[in-house]
Design an enzyme around this catalytic site. Structure first.
Site, PDB file in Angstrom:
ATOM      1  N   LYS A 178      30.655  35.266  -2.711  1.00  0.00           N
ATOM      2  CA  LYS A 178      31.690  34.245  -2.496  1.00  0.00           C
ATOM      3  C   LYS A 178      31.106  32.935  -2.995  1.00  0.00           C
ATOM      4  CE  LYS A 178      34.624  32.128   1.041  1.00  0.00           C
ATOM      5  NZ  LYS A 178      34.106  30.751   1.151  1.00  0.00           N
ATOM      6  N   GLY A 235      38.066  24.122   7.658  1.00  0.00           N
ATOM      7  CA  GLY A 235      37.982  23.723   9.053  1.00  0.00           C
ATOM      8  C   GLY A 235      39.049  22.764   9.521  1.00  0.00           C
ATOM      9  N   ALA A 266      40.325  29.047   3.552  1.00  0.00           N
ATOM     10  CA  ALA A 266      40.088  27.705   4.109  1.00  0.00           C
ATOM     11  C   ALA A 266      41.382  27.019   4.531  1.00  0.00           C
ATOM     12  CB  ALA A 266      39.324  26.818   3.138  1.00  0.00           C
ATOM     13  N   GLY A 267      41.310  26.348   5.670  1.00  0.00           N
ATOM     14  CA  GLY A 267      42.421  25.557   6.174  1.00  0.00           C
ATOM     15  C   GLY A 267      43.382  26.292   7.076  1.00  0.00           C
ATOM     16  N   ASN A 291      37.494  31.676   9.387  1.00  0.00           N
ATOM     17  CA  ASN A 291      36.359  31.734  10.300  1.00  0.00           C
ATOM     18  C   ASN A 291      36.592  30.842  11.515  1.00  0.00           C
ATOM     19  OD1 ASN A 291      32.718  31.415   9.848  1.00  0.00           O
ATOM     20  ND2 ASN A 291      33.901  31.815  11.657  1.00  0.00           N
ATOM     21  N   THR A 292      36.708  29.527  11.268  1.00  0.00           N
ATOM     22  CA  THR A 292      36.743  28.551  12.353  1.00  0.00           C
ATOM     23  C   THR A 292      37.896  28.783  13.318  1.00  0.00           C
ATOM     24  OG1 THR A 292      35.814  26.954  10.792  1.00  0.00           O
ATOM     25  CG2 THR A 292      36.632  26.090  12.874  1.00  0.00           C
TER      26      THR A 292
END
Length: 260
Positions: A96, A157, A184-185, A206-207
């Site tokens: 990645k 994040g 992301a986001g 993830n977050t």
């Protein structure tokens, strides 16, 4: 089923391995998500030390494919070096690829990203590039040899969800043969569902799971959101309209209900 570089997986939810309250919760969340692919950071864990060995053993127990990343790299040289170390450490040609341009937004350095992708592909890597939603950037990555492209929904994040739906839809329309992953986001299961409804092949996050009050329950919620979004896309969503359209037919309406 979704395919990445010739390998097919049941889950369309890719999940990160950082930020969890504990290793046990991380394992529980990954299992609850039903994910087949987990991202890991070479910078976060080193298999040469006790911490790295313990983490690596936890990942092995999950029986998932590992997708190493170059998180934190801010130059082409740094990203390429990190990718080569990750290949040696994790025994995979998958990477990645992240090349970060700005510390505040964590926006990708798209020029460096394309350059690094071309270098790594020539060296036998199968690259998963983290990029913006810009079509020209995605096209250059494809021209460099990427068979997977991973545009962001919003900054890493931020939990803002899809901020440029039209651009993401354009990517899907113009790159029909490329595996597209929103990366992301993503902050809520509904955001993930929206990405799959657009025809994206998968989402990576993830977050939103790791920082939830109950990561395991949230992972399950994301699993359901992804499944719902993909099912809706395959079922065929109706097109949005500017004006109302009656859902009840007027043909056969009794005359006394007619408007004079």
């Amino acid at each position: 089923m979704v395919t990445f570089y010739g390998k097919t997986f049941a889950s369309r939810l890719l999940i990160g391995s950082a930020l969890y309250p504990s290793p046990a919760i991380m394992q529980g969340a990954i299992r609850a998500a039903g994910s087949n692919i987990v991202t890991v950071s070479l910078r976060r864990e080193s298999a040469g030390g006790k911490t790295g060995d313990a983490f690596w053993n936890l990942i092995r127990e999950l029986d998932v494919a590992v997708l190493p990343n170059t998180a934190g790299c801010r130059s082409v040289r740094e990203a390429v070096t990190t990718a080569k170390l990750a290949r040696e450490l994790f025994g995979t040609s998958w990477i990645k690829l992240e090349v970060i341009a700005d510390n505040d937004t964590l926006q990708p350095d798209v020029v460096g990203l394309v350059e690094a992708a071309a270098i790594l592909i020539k060296d036998g890597f199968e690259v998963f590039p983290y990029c913006t939603e810009d079509l020209s950037v995605a096209s250059r990555l494809v021209d460099a040899g990427c068979k997977v492209v991973m545009p962001w929904a919003a900054p890493i994040g931020s939990a803002r969800g899809i901020t440029n739906r039209d651009a993401l839809k354009l990517l899907r329309d113009r790159l029909p043969d490329i595996t597209l992953v929103v990366d992301a986001g993503i902050g809520a299961p509904s955001h993930a569902a929206q990405a799959l409804e657009l025809g994206y092949d998968a989402v990576l996050l993830n977050t939103a799971i790791a920082k939830a009050a109950d990561p395991v329950a949230m992972a399950n919620a994301f699993r359901l959101g992804v499944e719902a979004g993909r099912t809706a896309f395959e079922a065929g969503l109706m097109n949005a309209r500017d004006f109302a359209s009656p859902s009840t037919p007027v043909v056969g309406t009794p005359f006394w209900h007619a408007v004079s």
